[in-house]
Design a protein around this motif. Sequence first.
Motif, PDB file in Angstrom:
ATOM      1  N   SER A  89     -16.443  16.705 -47.010  1.00 41.91           N
ATOM      2  CA  SER A  89     -15.635  17.805 -46.484  1.00 41.91           C
ATOM      3  C   SER A  89     -14.289  17.355 -45.912  1.00 41.91           C
ATOM      4  O   SER A  89     -13.458  18.185 -45.599  1.00 41.91           O
ATOM      5  N   GLU A  90     -14.044  16.056 -45.800  1.00 40.40           N
ATOM      6  CA  GLU A  90     -12.787  15.623 -45.206  1.00 40.40           C
ATOM      7  C   GLU A  90     -11.671  15.564 -46.254  1.00 40.40           C
ATOM      8  O   GLU A  90     -11.937  15.370 -47.441  1.00 40.40           O
ATOM      9  N   PRO A  91     -10.429  15.737 -45.828  1.00 40.30           N
ATOM     10  CA  PRO A  91      -9.296  15.697 -46.764  1.00 40.30           C
ATOM     11  C   PRO A  91      -9.175  14.329 -47.451  1.00 40.30           C
ATOM     12  O   PRO A  91      -9.560  13.299 -46.895  1.00 40.30           O
ATOM     13  N   CYS A  92      -8.621  14.349 -48.642  1.00 44.39           N
ATOM     14  CA  CYS A  92      -8.439  13.130 -49.433  1.00 44.39           C
ATOM     15  C   CYS A  92      -7.636  12.084 -48.660  1.00 44.39           C
ATOM     16  O   CYS A  92      -7.953  10.890 -48.711  1.00 44.39           O
ATOM     17  N   ALA A  93      -6.601  12.506 -47.944  1.00 46.37           N
ATOM     18  CA  ALA A  93      -5.771  11.561 -47.194  1.00 46.37           C
ATOM     19  C   ALA A  93      -6.589  10.829 -46.132  1.00 46.37           C
ATOM     20  O   ALA A  93      -6.390   9.638 -45.891  1.00 46.37           O
ATOM     21  N   VAL A  94      -7.518  11.517 -45.506  1.00 45.47           N
ATOM     22  CA  VAL A  94      -8.364  10.890 -44.490  1.00 45.47           C
ATOM     23  C   VAL A  94      -9.293   9.863 -45.138  1.00 45.47           C
ATOM     24  O   VAL A  94      -9.467   8.751 -44.633  1.00 45.47           O
ATOM     25  N   SER A  95      -9.840  10.198 -46.289  1.00 47.69           N
ATOM     26  CA  SER A  95     -10.710   9.265 -47.016  1.00 47.69           C
ATOM     27  C   SER A  95      -9.939   8.011 -47.424  1.00 47.69           C
ATOM     28  O   SER A  95     -10.444   6.892 -47.289  1.00 47.69           O
ATOM     29  N   MET A  96      -8.711   8.213 -47.921  1.00 49.16           N
ATOM     30  CA  MET A  96      -7.904   7.052 -48.306  1.00 49.16           C
ATOM     31  C   MET A  96      -7.563   6.189 -47.102  1.00 49.16           C
ATOM     32  O   MET A  96      -7.589   4.960 -47.183  1.00 49.16           O
ATOM     33  N   LEU A  97      -7.244   6.814 -45.972  1.00 44.57           N
ATOM     34  CA  LEU A  97      -6.944   6.051 -44.758  1.00 44.57           C
ATOM     35  C   LEU A  97      -8.162   5.252 -44.325  1.00 44.57           C
ATOM     36  O   LEU A  97      -8.054   4.072 -43.967  1.00 44.57           O
ATOM     37  N   ARG A  98      -9.343   5.858 -44.378  1.00 47.48           N
ATOM     38  CA  ARG A  98     -10.571   5.137 -44.034  1.00 47.48           C
ATOM     39  C   ARG A  98     -10.761   3.924 -44.940  1.00 47.48           C
ATOM     40  O   ARG A  98     -11.091   2.827 -44.476  1.00 47.48           O
ATOM     41  N   ASP A  99     -10.540   4.109 -46.236  1.00 51.52           N
ATOM     42  CA  ASP A  99     -10.675   2.994 -47.181  1.00 51.52           C
ATOM     43  C   ASP A  99      -9.681   1.883 -46.873  1.00 51.52           C
ATOM     44  O   ASP A  99     -10.015   0.700 -46.904  1.00 51.52           O
ATOM     45  N   TYR A 100      -8.439   2.268 -46.566  1.00 48.18           N
ATOM     46  CA  TYR A 100      -7.416   1.271 -46.244  1.00 48.18           C
ATOM     47  C   TYR A 100      -7.778   0.497 -44.979  1.00 48.18           C
ATOM     48  O   TYR A 100      -7.634  -0.727 -44.925  1.00 48.18           O
ATOM     49  N   LEU A 101      -8.265   1.209 -43.969  1.00 50.08           N
ATOM     50  CA  LEU A 101      -8.581   0.560 -42.702  1.00 50.08           C
ATOM     51  C   LEU A 101      -9.757  -0.411 -42.807  1.00 50.08           C
ATOM     52  O   LEU A 101      -9.922  -1.281 -41.946  1.00 50.08           O
ATOM     53  N   ARG A 102     -10.535  -0.317 -43.858  1.00 51.82           N
ATOM     54  CA  ARG A 102     -11.635  -1.260 -44.077  1.00 51.82           C
ATOM     55  C   ARG A 102     -11.138  -2.620 -44.575  1.00 51.82           C
ATOM     56  O   ARG A 102     -11.872  -3.599 -44.542  1.00 51.82           O
ATOM     57  N   ILE A 103      -9.901  -2.683 -45.036  1.00 54.57           N
ATOM     58  CA  ILE A 103      -9.347  -3.942 -45.540  1.00 54.57           C
ATOM     59  C   ILE A 103      -8.894  -4.776 -44.342  1.00 54.57           C
ATOM     60  O   ILE A 103      -8.097  -4.302 -43.530  1.00 54.57           O
ATOM     61  N   PRO A 104      -9.362  -6.007 -44.214  1.00 52.88           N
ATOM     62  CA  PRO A 104      -8.960  -6.833 -43.068  1.00 52.88           C
ATOM     63  C   PRO A 104      -7.505  -7.307 -43.222  1.00 52.88           C
ATOM     64  O   PRO A 104      -7.204  -8.173 -44.034  1.00 52.88           O
ATOM     65  N   THR A 105      -6.593  -6.684 -42.460  1.00 53.04           N
ATOM     66  CA  THR A 105      -5.178  -7.023 -42.571  1.00 53.04           C
ATOM     67  C   THR A 105      -4.634  -7.730 -41.330  1.00 53.04           C
ATOM     68  O   THR A 105      -3.442  -8.009 -41.258  1.00 53.04           O
ATOM     69  N   ALA A 106      -5.495  -8.029 -40.378  1.00 54.61           N
ATOM     70  CA  ALA A 106      -5.040  -8.669 -39.140  1.00 54.61           C
ATOM     71  C   ALA A 106      -4.760 -10.151 -39.370  1.00 54.61           C
ATOM     72  O   ALA A 106      -5.434 -10.819 -40.152  1.00 54.61           O
ATOM     73  N   HIS A 107      -3.769 -10.643 -38.687  1.00 54.94           N
ATOM     74  CA  HIS A 107      -3.440 -12.060 -38.755  1.00 54.94           C
ATOM     75  C   HIS A 107      -4.411 -12.829 -37.876  1.00 54.94           C
ATOM     76  O   HIS A 107      -4.950 -12.285 -36.934  1.00 54.94           O
ATOM     77  N   PRO A 108      -4.724 -14.050 -38.170  1.00 58.87           N
ATOM     78  CA  PRO A 108      -3.996 -14.998 -39.020  1.00 58.87           C
ATOM     79  C   PRO A 108      -4.457 -15.020 -40.472  1.00 58.87           C
ATOM     80  O   PRO A 108      -3.883 -15.755 -41.274  1.00 58.87           O
ATOM     81  N   ASN A 109      -5.459 -14.231 -40.870  1.00 59.32           N
ATOM     82  CA  ASN A 109      -5.982 -14.290 -42.241  1.00 59.32           C
ATOM     83  C   ASN A 109      -6.021 -12.916 -42.894  1.00 59.32           C
ATOM     84  O   ASN A 109      -7.088 -12.413 -43.239  1.00 59.32           O
ATOM     85  N   PRO A 110      -4.852 -12.295 -43.119  1.00 52.80           N
ATOM     86  CA  PRO A 110      -4.861 -10.968 -43.745  1.00 52.80           C
ATOM     87  C   PRO A 110      -5.252 -11.045 -45.220  1.00 52.80           C
ATOM     88  O   PRO A 110      -4.970 -12.024 -45.900  1.00 52.80           O
ATOM     89  N   ASP A 111      -5.911 -10.007 -45.697  1.00 56.80           N
ATOM     90  CA  ASP A 111      -6.334  -9.931 -47.094  1.00 56.80           C
ATOM     91  C   ASP A 111      -5.305  -9.114 -47.873  1.00 56.80           C
ATOM     92  O   ASP A 111      -5.518  -7.948 -48.189  1.00 56.80           O
ATOM     93  N   TYR A 112      -4.183  -9.727 -48.192  1.00 58.68           N
ATOM     94  CA  TYR A 112      -3.134  -9.015 -48.909  1.00 58.68           C
ATOM     95  C   TYR A 112      -3.559  -8.627 -50.314  1.00 58.68           C
ATOM     96  O   TYR A 112      -3.148  -7.592 -50.820  1.00 58.68           O
TER      97      TYR A 112
END
Length: 70
Positions: free
Chosen positions: A5-28
Amino acid sequence: MAKESEPCAVSMLRDYLRIPTAHPNPDYSGVVEFMRKVAQKYDFLFDVQEVGATAIVCVIIANRQNVNVS
């Protein structure tokens, strides 16, 4: 997993936030793959440019007159 039931943009944001992007070892590479999937989903043009030895830029271009991403 996205809720139905959630908007597509919210689902995409959730998926993006699951990617570990914090330093010192970001998953680019994970970010690039995420961006590639989003571009493919909406039939956008996608390219990756390397800028120097350690930086990349993802370029996404909407190549249509009426883009509907809802």
